[in-house]
Scaffold this motif. Structure first.
Motif, PDB file in Angstrom:
ATOM      1  N   GLY A 145      -3.112  13.321 -61.794  1.00  0.00           N
ATOM      2  CA  GLY A 145      -2.516  12.075 -61.330  1.00  0.00           C
ATOM      3  C   GLY A 145      -1.230  11.677 -62.028  1.00  0.00           C
ATOM      4  N   ASP A 146      -0.447  12.647 -62.491  1.00  0.00           N
ATOM      5  CA  ASP A 146       0.796  12.339 -63.199  1.00  0.00           C
ATOM      6  C   ASP A 146       2.033  12.461 -62.310  1.00  0.00           C
ATOM      7  N   ASN A 147       1.838  12.565 -61.013  1.00  0.00           N
ATOM      8  CA  ASN A 147       2.930  12.697 -60.030  1.00  0.00           C
ATOM      9  C   ASN A 147       3.673  14.024 -60.105  1.00  0.00           C
ATOM     10  N   LEU A 148       2.998  15.049 -60.611  1.00  0.00           N
ATOM     11  CA  LEU A 148       3.501  16.422 -60.567  1.00  0.00           C
ATOM     12  C   LEU A 148       2.417  17.265 -59.915  1.00  0.00           C
ATOM     13  N   SER A 149       2.780  18.086 -58.950  1.00  0.00           N
ATOM     14  CA  SER A 149       1.765  18.925 -58.302  1.00  0.00           C
ATOM     15  C   SER A 149       1.203  19.928 -59.302  1.00  0.00           C
ATOM     16  N   ASP A 150      -0.026  20.332 -59.058  1.00  0.00           N
ATOM     17  CA  ASP A 150      -0.639  21.343 -59.922  1.00  0.00           C
ATOM     18  C   ASP A 150       0.212  22.611 -59.950  1.00  0.00           C
ATOM     19  N   TYR A 151       0.756  22.992 -58.794  1.00  0.00           N
ATOM     20  CA  TYR A 151       1.603  24.179 -58.730  1.00  0.00           C
ATOM     21  C   TYR A 151       2.809  24.033 -59.668  1.00  0.00           C
ATOM     22  N   LEU A 152       3.515  22.917 -59.584  1.00  0.00           N
ATOM     23  CA  LEU A 152       4.690  22.699 -60.430  1.00  0.00           C
ATOM     24  C   LEU A 152       4.307  22.743 -61.903  1.00  0.00           C
ATOM     25  N   GLU A 153       3.203  22.099 -62.237  1.00  0.00           N
ATOM     26  CA  GLU A 153       2.772  22.081 -63.641  1.00  0.00           C
ATOM     27  C   GLU A 153       2.408  23.473 -64.153  1.00  0.00           C
ATOM     28  N   LEU A 154       1.657  24.226 -63.365  1.00  0.00           N
ATOM     29  CA  LEU A 154       1.173  25.522 -63.835  1.00  0.00           C
ATOM     30  C   LEU A 154       2.189  26.647 -63.702  1.00  0.00           C
ATOM     31  N   ARG A 155       2.984  26.626 -62.666  1.00  0.00           N
ATOM     32  CA  ARG A 155       3.874  27.747 -62.385  1.00  0.00           C
ATOM     33  C   ARG A 155       5.313  27.541 -62.860  1.00  0.00           C
ATOM     34  N   THR A 156       5.740  26.310 -62.990  1.00  0.00           N
ATOM     35  CA  THR A 156       7.132  26.060 -63.349  1.00  0.00           C
ATOM     36  C   THR A 156       7.275  25.406 -64.725  1.00  0.00           C
ATOM     37  N   LEU A 157       6.624  24.275 -64.926  1.00  0.00           N
ATOM     38  CA  LEU A 157       6.807  23.503 -66.155  1.00  0.00           C
ATOM     39  C   LEU A 157       5.948  23.979 -67.319  1.00  0.00           C
ATOM     40  N   GLU A 158       4.877  24.682 -67.000  1.00  0.00           N
ATOM     41  CA  GLU A 158       3.915  25.134 -68.006  1.00  0.00           C
ATOM     42  C   GLU A 158       3.278  23.973 -68.751  1.00  0.00           C
ATOM     43  N   THR A 159       3.049  22.870 -68.023  1.00  0.00           N
ATOM     44  CA  THR A 159       2.305  21.741 -68.573  1.00  0.00           C
ATOM     45  C   THR A 159       0.840  21.913 -68.203  1.00  0.00           C
ATOM     46  N   LEU A 160      -0.007  21.056 -68.722  1.00  0.00           N
ATOM     47  CA  LEU A 160      -1.428  21.105 -68.419  1.00  0.00           C
ATOM     48  C   LEU A 160      -1.694  20.252 -67.185  1.00  0.00           C
ATOM     49  N   ALA A 161      -2.163  20.879 -66.128  1.00  0.00           N
ATOM     50  CA  ALA A 161      -2.400  20.171 -64.865  1.00  0.00           C
ATOM     51  C   ALA A 161      -3.637  19.280 -64.918  1.00  0.00           C
ATOM     52  N   THR A 162      -4.359  19.333 -66.025  1.00  0.00           N
ATOM     53  CA  THR A 162      -5.546  18.485 -66.186  1.00  0.00           C
ATOM     54  C   THR A 162      -5.334  17.400 -67.237  1.00  0.00           C
ATOM     55  N   GLU A 163      -4.131  17.308 -67.778  1.00  0.00           N
ATOM     56  CA  GLU A 163      -3.787  16.287 -68.787  1.00  0.00           C
ATOM     57  C   GLU A 163      -2.543  15.548 -68.343  1.00  0.00           C
ATOM     58  N   ARG A 164      -2.593  14.237 -68.309  1.00  0.00           N
ATOM     59  CA  ARG A 164      -1.440  13.441 -67.872  1.00  0.00           C
ATOM     60  C   ARG A 164      -0.263  13.534 -68.859  1.00  0.00           C
ATOM     61  N   ASP A 165      -0.554  13.712 -70.133  1.00  0.00           N
ATOM     62  CA  ASP A 165       0.482  13.749 -71.172  1.00  0.00           C
ATOM     63  C   ASP A 165       0.284  15.013 -72.004  1.00  0.00           C
ATOM     64  N   THR A 166       0.827  16.117 -71.557  1.00  0.00           N
ATOM     65  CA  THR A 166       0.619  17.421 -72.191  1.00  0.00           C
ATOM     66  C   THR A 166       0.975  17.415 -73.674  1.00  0.00           C
ATOM     67  N   ASP A 167       2.108  16.804 -74.043  1.00  0.00           N
ATOM     68  CA  ASP A 167       2.564  16.850 -75.435  1.00  0.00           C
ATOM     69  C   ASP A 167       2.109  15.651 -76.272  1.00  0.00           C
ATOM     70  N   ASN A 168       1.305  14.773 -75.702  1.00  0.00           N
ATOM     71  CA  ASN A 168       0.752  13.612 -76.425  1.00  0.00           C
ATOM     72  C   ASN A 168       1.804  12.744 -77.095  1.00  0.00           C
ATOM     73  N   ASP A 169       2.924  12.529 -76.403  1.00  0.00           N
ATOM     74  CA  ASP A 169       3.990  11.713 -76.982  1.00  0.00           C
ATOM     75  C   ASP A 169       4.012  10.284 -76.443  1.00  0.00           C
ATOM     76  N   GLY A 170       3.051   9.940 -75.597  1.00  0.00           N
ATOM     77  CA  GLY A 170       2.988   8.583 -75.072  1.00  0.00           C
ATOM     78  C   GLY A 170       3.647   8.395 -73.712  1.00  0.00           C
ATOM     79  N   LEU A 171       4.197   9.463 -73.138  1.00  0.00           N
ATOM     80  CA  LEU A 171       4.768   9.408 -71.790  1.00  0.00           C
ATOM     81  C   LEU A 171       4.046  10.422 -70.921  1.00  0.00           C
ATOM     82  N   ASN A 172       3.683  10.028 -69.703  1.00  0.00           N
ATOM     83  CA  ASN A 172       3.010  11.011 -68.861  1.00  0.00           C
ATOM     84  C   ASN A 172       4.022  12.048 -68.385  1.00  0.00           C
TER      85      ASN A 172
END
Length: 181
Positions: free
Chosen positions: A54-81
């Motif tokens: 629910g972070d307004n990024l598609s699972d595809y974009l997160e997993l295939r392009t950004l390399e963020t965690l598609a199951t975590e709203r704030d991958t780097d835990n910096d306080g911004l989703n």
């Protein structure tokens, strides 16, 4: 046993498992996010939601392009989703301090109002964290004391106080003294 090879839509998920799991047996990508249902099920994302966290990024974009965690709203835990970092502030959702200035991206936005992708938001020659943590100057104002001299010049060139327009209290503004003498 259901058998693991009967997948009508070639997504790797058994036909009966699709029916029980509510994915579409004739559609290899039920949520239309670009990831086959089998990949989502094996990767712990939800094949029924194109944006599992629910972070307004598609699972595809997160997993295939950004390399963020598609199951975590704030991958780097910096306080911004992740979606806010990527879509609004152009900061890196996998690095807590995108501009490496010593302030985490969330602090920059939520506390100081600085730019998480620029180490010197006001372009005064001083790093944002130095202004905030050491000098107590305004990181979004080039001239904190409004004396006509940028904070960076006061600190690095003239040795004047960037928080006091008349550093030596002689009733003559610092910029006048610098220009006269």
């Amino acid at each position: 046993a259901l058998g693991s090879t009967i997948s009508v839509d070639s997504d790797g998920v058994h036909f009966l498992a699709e029916v029980v799991g509510e994915t579409e047996p004739m559609n290899s990508d039920t949520d239309n996010d670009g990831l086959h249902d089998g990949i989502e099920i094996n990767g712990n994302t939800d094949p029924l939601k194109s944006d599992t966290d629910g972070d307004n990024l598609s699972d595809y974009l997160e997993l295939r392009t950004l390399e963020t965690l598609a199951t975590e709203r704030d991958t780097d835990n910096d306080g911004l989703n992740d979606g806010v970092e990527y879509n609004k502030y152009d900061s890196n959702p996998t690095v807590p301090d995108t501009d490496a200035d010593g302030l985490e991206d969330g602090e920059e936005i939520n506390i100081y109002g600085t730019d998480p992708s620029s180490s010197d938001t006001d372009k005064d020659g001083l790093n944002d964290s130095k202004e905030v943590l050491n000098l107590s100057t305004d990181p979004v104002s080039k001239d904190s004391d409004s004396d006509g001299i940028a904070d960076g010049q006061e600190v690095n060139k003239f040795g004047t106080d960037p928080k006091n327009a008349d550093t030596d209290d002689d009733k003559i503004n610092d910029s006048e003294e610098i220009n006269i003498y």
